[in-house]
Every structure is written in structure tokens, then in C-alpha cells.
Design a protein around this motif. Structure first.
Motif, PDB file in Angstrom:
ATOM      1  N   THR A 894       0.748  -1.190   0.029  1.00  0.00           N
ATOM      2  CA  THR A 894      -0.014  -0.075  -0.087  1.00  0.00           C
ATOM      3  C   THR A 894       0.801   1.321   0.135  1.00  0.00           C
ATOM      4  O   THR A 894       0.231   2.288   0.139  1.00  0.00           O
ATOM      5  CB  THR A 894      -0.803  -0.040   1.207  1.00  0.00           C
ATOM      6  N   ARG A 895       2.199   1.037   0.049  1.00  0.00           N
ATOM      7  CA  ARG A 895       3.203   2.295  -0.047  1.00  0.00           C
ATOM      8  C   ARG A 895       2.823   3.216  -1.488  1.00  0.00           C
ATOM      9  O   ARG A 895       2.799   2.366  -2.447  1.00  0.00           O
ATOM     10  CB  ARG A 895       4.374   1.959   0.132  1.00  0.00           C
ATOM     11  N   VAL A 896       2.906   4.500  -1.451  1.00  0.00           N
ATOM     12  CA  VAL A 896       2.804   5.315  -2.492  1.00  0.00           C
ATOM     13  C   VAL A 896       3.437   6.600  -2.450  1.00  0.00           C
ATOM     14  O   VAL A 896       3.788   7.179  -1.600  1.00  0.00           O
ATOM     15  CB  VAL A 896       1.218   5.842  -2.629  1.00  0.00           C
ATOM     16  N   LEU A 897       4.009   6.982  -3.420  1.00  0.00           N
ATOM     17  CA  LEU A 897       4.945   8.197  -3.390  1.00  0.00           C
ATOM     18  C   LEU A 897       4.019   9.132  -4.165  1.00  0.00           C
ATOM     19  O   LEU A 897       3.553   8.724  -5.234  1.00  0.00           O
ATOM     20  CB  LEU A 897       6.174   8.045  -4.137  1.00  0.00           C
ATOM     21  N   TRP A 898       4.196  10.441  -4.111  1.00  0.00           N
ATOM     22  CA  TRP A 898       3.645  11.374  -4.865  1.00  0.00           C
ATOM     23  C   TRP A 898       4.171  12.725  -4.772  1.00  0.00           C
ATOM     24  O   TRP A 898       5.096  12.884  -4.017  1.00  0.00           O
ATOM     25  CB  TRP A 898       1.914  11.677  -4.378  1.00  0.00           C
ATOM     26  N   LEU A 899       3.914  13.858  -5.679  1.00  0.00           N
ATOM     27  CA  LEU A 899       4.552  15.124  -5.494  1.00  0.00           C
ATOM     28  C   LEU A 899       3.361  15.754  -4.769  1.00  0.00           C
ATOM     29  O   LEU A 899       2.355  16.162  -5.010  1.00  0.00           O
ATOM     30  CB  LEU A 899       4.562  15.663  -6.780  1.00  0.00           C
ATOM     31  N   ASP A 900       3.854  16.495  -3.653  1.00  0.00           N
ATOM     32  CA  ASP A 900       3.091  17.281  -2.773  1.00  0.00           C
ATOM     33  C   ASP A 900       3.060  18.729  -2.565  1.00  0.00           C
ATOM     34  O   ASP A 900       4.253  19.211  -2.482  1.00  0.00           O
ATOM     35  CB  ASP A 900       3.051  16.515  -1.259  1.00  0.00           C
ATOM     36  N   ALA A 901       2.163  19.604  -2.933  1.00  0.00           N
ATOM     37  CA  ALA A 901       2.320  21.174  -3.095  1.00  0.00           C
ATOM     38  C   ALA A 901       1.804  21.458  -1.822  1.00  0.00           C
ATOM     39  O   ALA A 901       1.921  22.759  -1.412  1.00  0.00           O
ATOM     40  CB  ALA A 901       1.490  21.634  -4.304  1.00  0.00           C
ATOM     41  N   THR A 902       1.664  20.956  -0.722  1.00  0.00           N
ATOM     42  CA  THR A 902       1.100  21.440   0.745  1.00  0.00           C
ATOM     43  C   THR A 902       1.993  22.581   1.126  1.00  0.00           C
ATOM     44  O   THR A 902       1.409  23.612   1.605  1.00  0.00           O
ATOM     45  CB  THR A 902       0.717  20.504   1.896  1.00  0.00           C
ATOM     46  N   PRO A 903       3.248  22.406   1.285  1.00  0.00           N
ATOM     47  CA  PRO A 903       4.192  23.440   2.018  1.00  0.00           C
ATOM     48  C   PRO A 903       4.486  24.707   1.095  1.00  0.00           C
ATOM     49  O   PRO A 903       5.633  25.231   1.470  1.00  0.00           O
ATOM     50  CB  PRO A 903       5.585  22.670   2.268  1.00  0.00           C
ATOM     51  N   GLY A 904       3.908  25.057   0.078  1.00  0.00           N
ATOM     52  CA  GLY A 904       4.174  26.183  -0.821  1.00  0.00           C
ATOM     53  C   GLY A 904       5.204  25.801  -1.699  1.00  0.00           C
ATOM     54  O   GLY A 904       5.805  26.923  -2.203  1.00  0.00           O
ATOM     55  N   ARG A 905       5.496  24.842  -1.707  1.00  0.00           N
ATOM     56  CA  ARG A 905       6.564  24.411  -2.957  1.00  0.00           C
ATOM     57  C   ARG A 905       6.295  22.614  -3.281  1.00  0.00           C
ATOM     58  O   ARG A 905       5.239  22.411  -2.797  1.00  0.00           O
ATOM     59  CB  ARG A 905       8.122  24.431  -2.294  1.00  0.00           C
ATOM     60  N   LEU A 908       8.684  15.479  -3.029  1.00  0.00           N
ATOM     61  CA  LEU A 908       8.547  14.142  -3.183  1.00  0.00           C
ATOM     62  C   LEU A 908       8.219  13.476  -1.781  1.00  0.00           C
ATOM     63  O   LEU A 908       9.164  13.477  -1.119  1.00  0.00           O
ATOM     64  CB  LEU A 908       9.496  13.512  -4.121  1.00  0.00           C
ATOM     65  N   VAL A 909       7.171  12.820  -1.602  1.00  0.00           N
ATOM     66  CA  VAL A 909       7.065  12.314  -0.396  1.00  0.00           C
ATOM     67  C   VAL A 909       6.266  10.846  -0.333  1.00  0.00           C
ATOM     68  O   VAL A 909       5.745  10.652  -1.547  1.00  0.00           O
ATOM     69  CB  VAL A 909       5.785  13.057   0.424  1.00  0.00           C
ATOM     70  N   THR A 910       6.111  10.236   0.758  1.00  0.00           N
ATOM     71  CA  THR A 910       5.652   8.930   0.817  1.00  0.00           C
ATOM     72  C   THR A 910       4.902   8.775   2.043  1.00  0.00           C
ATOM     73  O   THR A 910       4.932   9.258   2.920  1.00  0.00           O
ATOM     74  CB  THR A 910       6.609   7.915   0.713  1.00  0.00           C
ATOM     75  N   ARG A 911       3.753   7.381   1.830  1.00  0.00           N
ATOM     76  CA  ARG A 911       3.350   6.939   3.065  1.00  0.00           C
ATOM     77  C   ARG A 911       3.137   5.373   2.884  1.00  0.00           C
ATOM     78  O   ARG A 911       2.884   5.118   1.640  1.00  0.00           O
ATOM     79  CB  ARG A 911       1.872   7.553   3.103  1.00  0.00           C
ATOM     80  N   ASP A 912       3.335   4.846   3.936  1.00  0.00           N
ATOM     81  CA  ASP A 912       3.153   3.599   3.593  1.00  0.00           C
ATOM     82  C   ASP A 912       1.777   2.633   3.761  1.00  0.00           C
ATOM     83  O   ASP A 912       1.725   1.451   3.079  1.00  0.00           O
ATOM     84  CB  ASP A 912       3.882   2.665   4.994  1.00  0.00           C
ATOM     85  N   ARG A 913       0.798   3.387   4.121  1.00  0.00           N
ATOM     86  CA  ARG A 913      -0.478   2.982   4.216  1.00  0.00           C
ATOM     87  C   ARG A 913      -1.324   4.067   4.479  1.00  0.00           C
ATOM     88  O   ARG A 913      -0.966   5.205   4.577  1.00  0.00           O
ATOM     89  CB  ARG A 913      -0.653   1.932   5.382  1.00  0.00           C
ATOM     90  N   PRO A 914      -2.492   3.878   3.923  1.00  0.00           N
ATOM     91  CA  PRO A 914      -3.869   5.068   4.087  1.00  0.00           C
ATOM     92  C   PRO A 914      -3.947   5.790   5.399  1.00  0.00           C
ATOM     93  O   PRO A 914      -3.358   5.078   6.368  1.00  0.00           O
ATOM     94  CB  PRO A 914      -4.977   4.394   3.830  1.00  0.00           C
ATOM     95  N   ALA A 915      -4.165   6.833   5.388  1.00  0.00           N
ATOM     96  CA  ALA A 915      -4.167   7.606   6.781  1.00  0.00           C
ATOM     97  C   ALA A 915      -5.671   7.232   7.010  1.00  0.00           C
ATOM     98  O   ALA A 915      -6.598   7.218   6.521  1.00  0.00           O
ATOM     99  CB  ALA A 915      -4.105   9.120   6.480  1.00  0.00           C
ATOM    100  N   ALA A 916      -5.645   7.628   8.329  1.00  0.00           N
ATOM    101  CA  ALA A 916      -7.159   7.516   9.268  1.00  0.00           C
ATOM    102  C   ALA A 916      -7.318   8.543   9.758  1.00  0.00           C
ATOM    103  O   ALA A 916      -6.757   9.603  10.357  1.00  0.00           O
ATOM    104  CB  ALA A 916      -6.721   6.177  10.366  1.00  0.00           C
ATOM    105  N   GLY A 917      -8.879   8.937   9.566  1.00  0.00           N
ATOM    106  CA  GLY A 917      -9.265   9.998  10.272  1.00  0.00           C
ATOM    107  C   GLY A 917      -9.171  11.409   9.626  1.00  0.00           C
ATOM    108  O   GLY A 917      -9.123  12.350  10.285  1.00  0.00           O
ATOM    109  N   CYS A 918      -9.064  11.370   8.299  1.00  0.00           N
ATOM    110  CA  CYS A 918      -8.933  12.743   7.678  1.00  0.00           C
ATOM    111  C   CYS A 918     -10.164  13.564   7.956  1.00  0.00           C
ATOM    112  O   CYS A 918     -11.326  12.785   7.552  1.00  0.00           O
ATOM    113  CB  CYS A 918      -8.427  12.536   6.337  1.00  0.00           C
TER     114      CYS A 918
END
Length: 918
Positions: A894-905, A908-918
Motif C-alpha cells: 500500500t506504499r505510495v509516493l507522490w508530489l505534494d504541494a502543501t508546503p508552498g513548494r 516528493l513524499v511517501t506514506r506506507d499505508r492509507p491515513a486514518a481519520g482525515c
């Protein structure tokens, strides 16, 4: 008073130009501790990012007698150890007299006479003659640039590459590319690029398209490209308005009705034939208004058509149409804006040289109402409104906002993307509202004072009509919208009120005149084109010290920025739940991921070479290593199976011949093998896929447009597969001896789309799944083909755009289709939005473009990633990161990498599994 000397457009970027700069992103900022209560709020030294040159040095008092420009240059030359600046790379583009009798000298960095994008360095001097002193120095200067200064790619090839940035072939056929000249793109050693403004008016493009494109002039690849905002233009082309003094016009006075029918006195011009026109000659800058009379806004894009004339009347009393078109209001607004800048701030017109101020009213959009206004680099263009809107020139704050873009263009020239773009809009908002509040005699406590454009609408309350409000109390940490560069040019409008809100709070705290002088001084004398929010804060505070604000006033200014979260290191306080693998990534495409490894293009961290291909662990262990050779070419567009990688190299070879090559190499290093080289042919490779000893890639004949698939099987030479002629292939996917792609072909007036499987051992197509509904004139019914879990997956979009897209799965032998995520599911993405999928053998992750909500963009509405089992189930959020999430690539499980624009730039980030409680 500010007396503006000659100031050429340093980089040729119109202020309404919105670029998608994939290789130049806002830099990360170091965390800052809270200052002591009695600390000086003005920073003494701010280090530069990715350069040895400091961003800001204040508190100086060093003698610098003589001509200001010569004295400033001599100061920099005498302190090379302090500034790390080569005076030979600096061209003085402005010497501005400041209110206290000093000067600001603005230098443009160049390399071999070619300007460096966003690179301006400023020296601030006080006193005069023998008493002249340097008080501060700062800006952007990029060290380590070694980019060539002569193109090696033919001009026509560069132009064709710029046109190729338009993906839709119908839109591309009707496009033109205006050459804007050479520029050096900063970052690392820099890139020599040819800048084009690409225009298309083909309906297939979804209306008019304006795109800024930078093509690497030594490699022959697109370095930067992005569409402009729908109602802005980025080019100064065609013939500008005639200077009234050249036409024998004499000053006169008359009357004209405004948009509401009220007669008002106007300054006009009398023509030699005894008729009159809307030209005000009572100020050093001639003010003239043209009536488009319903013509399309594109006809006035950067020019005045030869058959268009200023608004005229046989008598000095202008007719009712002058008011209903918005011409009277536009003429009066321009005079008010001129007076504000001249009388209040000492500026001689929008360009600082009392150049003519020109407006065009009553433009339409293909015959439909044009509900907007814009500055096109040389004049104002107003929509006539329509059933819902008054003529846009009615709104003085809108007029002031747009004309302030002209002031910004001729001062800091802030680019139109990311945080610099948001400050561009914020400053235009601030002065637009300040002009209206001052001219109307409004109190800063008036509920309408902070509203922008509240008088645009014919119906509704001012609050509902306002486009933005400067007192919305937004902050970086709570409200910054992490928009990718493709959305509002990285949030240029969406994030503007964070900065303009701080400026408006300053105007409420200080005396308004003091605040206006402070903000203008920061804009004219401290900001540079690619500054971010924190740079903007420092510029305002430095300007405050130059204006001799008291310590208490400076603390109040700093407090306003603090209240909006504009502090060094604010990006680190956003609470992201992902692990960063590569910060401030410059990849133009998605990472390639497999079996615990990623491969992606990025800028050379040593700053000594072209952007290159790097590989690293998806768990973050160890530092990324370089995969591609340092041969002067651009390497990217990669694929990997976790053991080896295949990619494209674009540029000139050792003999100076331009071409594209398909390369492959083990991730552990070792020899590089070439599979295909386009040098000397019209065939260009693309879309590489790899699995074990099999490598596939698409080849397009640039002369005919014919696309074919080539395959290297078992380590052998690449051969062309015997596939159907007249079919277009894209989206290659390769795994375990099977090759998949999306295929489309004409059938009557429509296109047919299909997801296809080709068995390499059998040497034939074993499955072809045709879309349930024809794709219509644009073959978009099937996209994102992918081999995973022993099946072929794809996204299928119905022809009915009111429905939702499906994620479907088909057996490799063509025996049947199942829905991993049916279009009937409320979790399925809406049809008509771009959807991409990535998958391991266990899970499917999908995401892509989002639709703008009816109540406007929020972080929640930005693209997010969702994951579900490959056999189907309920999707879960991959990450709770609040900003845009793009270009996902699945790893194991379930690990995924992606390009994340959250921090104003973009990271390349990753998570090993889906997040809970968003």
C-alpha cells in the motif's frame, strides 16, 4: 519624490503572465525562533537560498560618493567577499530617487548579455555627493551559473517544440509562437532557454489559450511551460496607442455620462477637424480611452487595432453610449489612479516616465459578455459587463488593482506564479483598495473599505459581489492553499489575501499615508521578481527603516505579518503526515517507482550540471544517487522495475547533432546501454516502460504524426511491433511479459478508444477492451492503462459528463471486465476531470484534477489521493496533507509516493499505508 529613469523590461514578462515553472519553485525557509520583545524587527542579514549571495544586508553606513549607479557598482566590487557578486554580470536597469533624497540602484543579473530570470540585485544609498552612503543591499543574485549563452538548436526547431507543448493536435494546428528572446533559467548551473508566448484560438483548445513556454536552447526540450490565466495576456505585441501630442489634439473640457447616466465634467481633446475624443492632456501622462464596441478581447491583445480609435464625439458633450460602455468611468478612473501615485507617492505615471495611460472598454469574449478586466503589459482592457455585471470600469478599486499591475511591471516586476504571484496580486489589491478609499473619502473602518470589486455587480450585496476581501484574516499555517502550479499558477490569486491582509492591517494600524508610502517603497525599491512571502515581509521592514519609522511602528508592522503567519519557517508548521524523500523537487513528471526504489528527474544538487536522473529508496534510507551521465543533455521521463531503469536523453551529442535517445541502466550502476537514437531522423521516442529484460517505448514520426511501439525483448535490439496503421497509442505499461497501452482510432465522425494487451511471448494482441461509449471528437474515453495484479486496469470516462468515471479491470486474455471502482459509486471521480491511477498487486491508488467548487477553492477541494484494494472496496485517503497531491506512483503493498504541494513548494513524499481519520 521618485523620479524614474529609463527602465527597460528586464525579463520581458508581462505582469499578468502566469507561468508554470516546474524547475523553479519557492525555496524552503529555515525555521525561526520567536524574537525577543526588544529585538530589532528589521533583519540585519538574510542568507540567500541556493546561492552564496545574501538576500538582504541592512544597517550599513559605508561611504559611496559619486554617481549613484557607479557608486553602487563600486561598492559591490569592493566587497566581493561579502556579497559574492560579479559586477561584470550586472546591468543597471534603474536608478530611482527616493523621498529622502537618496537613490536605489536596481541591477539585472545577466550572463553573456542574456538576462537571468528573476535575478535583480539592489543597492540603497542615502545622502548625496560626498555624503552619499550605502545603507542596505539585497535581492536575488545566482552564483555558480555556467550555462552556455549561444543556442545550438535551430530557431525553427525551438519554435516547433514550443508549439508541441499544446497537447491537443487541433489546437496546435491553429497556434502561433511569438519569440520573446533568450533567458537564463536559474538553479544549479542554469539553463539557456528561448522564451515563447504560444497563442491558440482554436475551439478545440477550450477557447483561447495563452501559454508561456521556455525551451532549452542547447538541449531542445521544454524546460518550463504553462497556460496563462483565462483572461490575461502575456505578450506586448502589435502597435500601441498613438501619443496624442503627435496628432494635433488640443486640451478641452466637456461632459459625459457615467455608466449610471449621471453627467460629469471630463477633460477631453479637440481634434483638428473640430470633433472631440476622450483624451485628457491636463497631466504629464496623456490619458485616452478606446471603445471596443463589443469586439473580441483577443483583437486588443497587446495592441490597438489600426481601425480602432479613441472614443469620439462631434461635440464636447459626449452621448449616452459613452457611459453605458464604461468609457467615461474608465477615463475618470485612470485620472484618479494617476493622481494617487503622483500626488501621494511621487510616481510619474504607471511606467514612472509619464508614458500614456490607455484604456479599452466594452470587449467581449467571442460575442459573449466579458466579465473581467486586465492589464496586458501596456494598457487596461475592461469587459462591458452584461446582465449580471456593470461595466468593469465602474469599480475604481478594480481599475486601481489592474493599473497597479502596470506599476509592478515597471518596478519589482514580480512574476505571476506561486508566492511571488500571490504578492503581485496582493500589492495590486492593496493599492486598488487604497486608491478607492482615498478618492472616496472612506474610513478604514467602513465595512466596504476592505472589499475588492464590490461595485461590479448589478444585483446582490457588496459582500456577495466582492471578488476578494482584504480583512478575511487568513494566515499561512491555517489557510495557505497548497495549489499545484497548474491551478491558478500555484495559488497566485487564491493565496493573495494572506499577504494583502497583512498590508491592510498595517494601513489600519499606521497612518494610511505612512502605510501607502511604506508599501510603495518596498515595491519600488526592495522587492525583486521571484521573492516569496517572507522576502516580502523583510522588504517592507527594510523600507520602514529607510523611511525612519520608529521602533514601535516597525514592531507594529512585524506584528501584522506575524498575525498572518508570514514568518520564516512557516511551511514547517503545516502538520504534514507524509515522509519527505526529496524537498523542493523540480521533476517535470511523475516519479517512477517499483520494488522499493524510485527514479525521478531533478536538479543537480551540486549545481554543476544539467537536471539529471536520480534514484533512491522509497523508505528514505540513504541519499539519492545520480543515475544518468553528465553529458550536457537533459535526462528524464523514466520508468523502472526496481532493478533497472529506462529513460530518455534529449540534447546534442558529441558531434553537436540534436536528437533523442532511449537509455537503460541498472539502478546499482554499471554500463549504460542505448536502445534507440533519433539523430538524423524524424522519428522521436517517448513513453518508456521496463520489466526485467523487456523495454518498450513509443516512437512518433514528427513529419507524419504516425505513432508506433518499439520493443527490446530479452536484452535484444529494439524492433517495431506489427500493429494497426492509423491507430494512436499512448500510456505504455509493461509487466511480466505483457505490454499494455491505450489505443484510439477514427470511426466515422467519432473516435473509438480501447485498452489493449499484447503478449510478448505469443507475439500478438490477446485482449482489447473497447470503451462502452465512443470518445467523440476528443479520444478521452479510456486513459491511464496499467498492468498490475495479473490484470489490465484503466480509467473509463463516459460520454455523458454528468456521470462519473470508472476504474476498470480486464483479464489479460480478454475474458472479462470487472469494476474496481464503478462509476455509480459516490467515491468515483466526476467525468470530465483528468484521472490517473497507479497500482501495486494489492492496491489501486487514484487521483487527479478536481473541479472548482461553487463556493470557490479550498484545500479540501484540491486534488487528493485515494486508495482501495485491487479487487474493489471502499476508497480511503492516502494522506491527510491538506494541499494538492499529484503524480502518484505505487510501490509495494500500500506504499505510495507522490508530489505534494502543501508546503508552498513541491516535495516528493511517501506514506506506507492509507491515513486514518482525515
Amino acid at each position: 519624490m521618485h523620479h524614474r529613469t529609463s527602465r527597460p523590461k528586464a525579463l520581458g514578462l508581462g505582469l499578468t503572465t502566469f507561468l508554470a515553472l516546474a524547475l523553479v519553485a519557492p525555496p524552503a525557509l529555515a525555521a525561526a525562533s520567536a524574537p525577543a520583545a526588544d529585538a530589532d524587527p528589521v533583519p540585519g542579514l538574510v542568507a540567500g537560498e541556493d546561492t552564496a549571495t545574501p538576500q538582504l544586508v541592512t544597517g550599513l553606513a559605508e561611504a559611496a560618493p559619486g554617481n549613484p549607479a557607479d557608486a553602487a557598482r563600486a561598492h559591490l566590487a569592493a566587497h566581493r567577499d561579502r556579497y559574492r557578486v560579479d559586477p561584470g554580470q550586472l546591468t543597471a536597469i534603474a536608478t530611482d530617487r527616493t523621498d529622502d533624497g537618496g537613490h536605489t540602484v536596481r541591477f539585472q543579473q545577466d550572463r553573456g548579455g542574456i538576462p537571468v530570470l528573476g535575478a535583480q540585485y539592489l543597492v540603497h544609498l542615502t545622502g548625496d555627493g560626498a555624503q552619499q552612503r550605502v545603507e542596505s543591499v539585497g535581492g536575488k543574485y545566482f552564483t555558480g551559473l555556467t550555462a552556455p549563452t549561444r543556442p545550438t538548436i535551430p530557431a525553427e526547431t525551438l519554435r516547433n517544440l514550443a508549439l508541441s507543448s499544446i497537447e491537443d493536435e487541433h489546437a496546435r494546428a491553429g497556434a502561433s509562437a511569438e519569440d520573446r528572446g533568450l533567458v537564463i533559467l536559474p538553479g544549479g548551473t542554469g539553463q539557456l532557454a528561448q522564451h515563447f508566448t504560444v497563442h491558440s484560438t482554436t475551439p478545440a483548445a477550450g477557447g483561447r489559450l495563452v501559454r508561456e513556454v521556455y525551451v532549452d536552447a542547447t538541449v531542445g526540450a521544454i524546460a518550463l511551460a504553462g497556460a496563462a490565466a483565462p483572461y490575461t495576456v502575456g505578450a506586448d505585441t502589435g502597435t500601441g496607442p498613438t501619443t496624442p501630442s503627435d496628432t494635433g489634439i488640443e486640451p478641452a473640457t466637456g461632459t459625459a455620462p457615467d455608466a449610471f447616466g449621471h453627467s460629469t465634467k471630463v477633460n477631453i481633446g479637440r481634434l483638428p477637424d473640430g470633433s472631440y475624443q476622450l483624451t485628457d492632456l491636463t497631466r504629464p501622462a496623456a490619458i485616452t480611452t478606446y471603445d471596443a464596441a463589443g469586439r473580441d478581447w483577443g483583437d486588443f491583445q497587446g495592441r490597438i487595432p489600426a481601425d480602432s480609435h479613441p472614443v469620439r464625439s462631434p461635440s464636447p458633450d459626449f452621448p449616452a453610449a459613452t457611459g453605458s460602455s464604461g468609457a467615461t468611468d474608465a477615463q475618470l478612473d485612470a485620472a484618479i489612479v494617476y493622481d494617487f501615485y503622483h500626488d501621494r507617492l511621487g510616481r510619474n505615471g504607471l511606467d514612472g516616465k509619464d508614458g500614456p495611460i490607455t484604456s479599452v472598454v466594452d470587449v467581449t469574449d467571442g460575442g459573449d459578455p466579458f466579465p473581467n478586466a486586465y492589464w496586458d503589459g501596456q494598457k487596461m482592457v475592461y469587459g462591458g459587463g452584461g446582465p449580471q455585471y456593470n461595466p468593469f470600469s465602474v469599480a475604481l478599486d478594480v481599475a486601481g488593482h489592474e493599473m497597479t499591475h502596470g506599476v509592478i511591471q515597471h518596478t519589482a516586476n514580480l512574476v505571476g506564479f506561486g508566492q511571488a504571484g500571490a504578492m503581485n496580486e496582493a500589492l495590486a489589491d492593496y493599492f486598488g483598495n487604497a486608491i478607492e478609499v482615498t478618492a472616496r473619502g472612506m474610513s478604514m473602518n467602513d465595512p466596504k473599505a476592505a472589499l475588492l470589486g464590490e461595485s461590479r455587480c448589478r444585483t446582490g450585496t457588496p459582500e456577495a459581489c466582492a471578488q476578494r476581501r482584504l480583512d478575511d484574516h487568513r494566515t499561512t499555517v491555517n489557510d495557505y492553499l497548497g495549489a499545484g502550479i497548474g491551478l491558478d499558477s500555484g495559488g497566485a490569486h487564491l493565496n493573495s489575501t494572506i499577504f494583502s491582509g497583512a498590508l491592510w492591517d498595517i494601513r489600519r494600524t499606521l497612518d494610511p499615508l505612512t502605510a501607502d508610502r511604506l508599501v510603495y517603497r518596498a515595491l519600488a525599491d526592495y522587492l525583486t521578481p521571484m521573492d516569496d512571502f517572507v522576502d516580502g515581509r523583510n522588504a517592507v521592514l527594510a523600507a520602514g527603516r529607510a523611511l525612519h519609522l520608529s521602533r514601535a511602528q516597525l514592531r507594529a508592522v512585524a506584528g501584522a505579518f506575524d498575525a498572518h503567519g508570514i514568518q520564516a519557517g512557516w511551511q514547517h508548521r503545516l502538520g504534514m503526515d507524509s515522509r519527505t524523500l526529496l524537498s523542493d523537487a523540480s521533476a517535470p513528471s511523475a516519479p517512477a517507482v517499483a520494488d522499493g526504489h524510485w527514479v525521478m528527474a531533478d536538479a543537480d544538487p551540486t549545481g554543476k550540471a544539467q537536471p539529471a536522473l536520480y534514484t533512491g529508496s522509497t523508505t528514505g534510507r540513504g541519499a539519492p544517487t545520480r543515475l544518468s551521465p553528465d553529458d550536457g543533455r537533459v535526462h528524464g521521463w523514466a520508468a523502472t522495475d526496481g532493478t533497472s531503469a529506462a529513460w530518455l536523453a534529449v540534447g546534442t551529442d558529441a558531434q553537436g547533432r540534436w536528437g533523442m535517445e532511449v537509455l537503460t541502466r541498472s539502478l546499482a550502476g554499471g554500463p549504460i546501454r542505448s536502445l534507440f537514437n533519433s539523430t538524423g531522423t524524424t522519428r522521436e521516442p517517448g513513453e518508456v516502460a521496463i520489466s526485467g529484460n523487456d523495454i518498450a517505448f513509443k516512437v512518433t514520426d514528427s513529419a507524419t504524426g504516425r505513432t508506433r511501439i518499439h520493443l527490446s525483448h530479452g536484452g535484444g535490439p529494439a524492433v517495431e511491433l506489427p500493429l494497426s496503421d492509423g491507430h494512436r497509442m499512448s500510456g505504455l505499461t509493461l509487466k511480466d511479459g505483457n505490454l499494455g497501452w491505450t489505443e484510439s482510432w477514427a470511426s466515422g465522425q467519432d473516435y473509438v478508444d480501447a485498452a489493449t494487451v499484447y503478449s510478448i511471448p505469443a507475439g500478438k494482441v490477446t485482449a482489447q477492451y473497447v470503451a462502452d461509449a465512443p470518445g467523440g471528437s476528443s479520444p478521452d474515453a479510456i486513459t491511464s492503462t496499467l498492468l498490475a495484479g495479473g490484470r489490465l486496469l484503466w480509467v473509463e470516462t463516459p460520454g455523458d459528463r454528468t456521470k462519473r468515471s470508472s476504474v476498470r479491470s480486464g483479464a489479460l486474455d480478454g475474458s472479462g471486465v470487472t469494476d474496481v471502482l464503478p462509476g455509480t459509486s459516490p467515491d468515483a471521480p466526476p467525468a470530465g476531470t483528468a484521472v490517473t491511477i497507479t497500482a501495486s498487486d494489492l492496491a489501486v491508488t487514484y487521483g487527479g484534477e478536481s473541479r472548482k467548487p461553487a463556493d470557490g477553492w479550498t484545500n479540501a477541494a484540491l486534488p487528493k489521493l485515494w486508495q482501495l484494494p485491487i479487487t474493489g472496496g471502499t476508497p480511503e485517503r492516502v494522506s491527510c496533507n491538506r494541499g494538492g497531491q499529484y503524480q502518484a506512483a505505487a510501490d509495494q503493498g500500500t506504499r505510495v509516493l507522490w508530489l505534494d504541494a502543501t508546503p508552498g513548494r513541491t516535495d516528493l513524499v511517501t506514506r506506507d499505508r492509507p491515513a486514518a481519520g482525515c
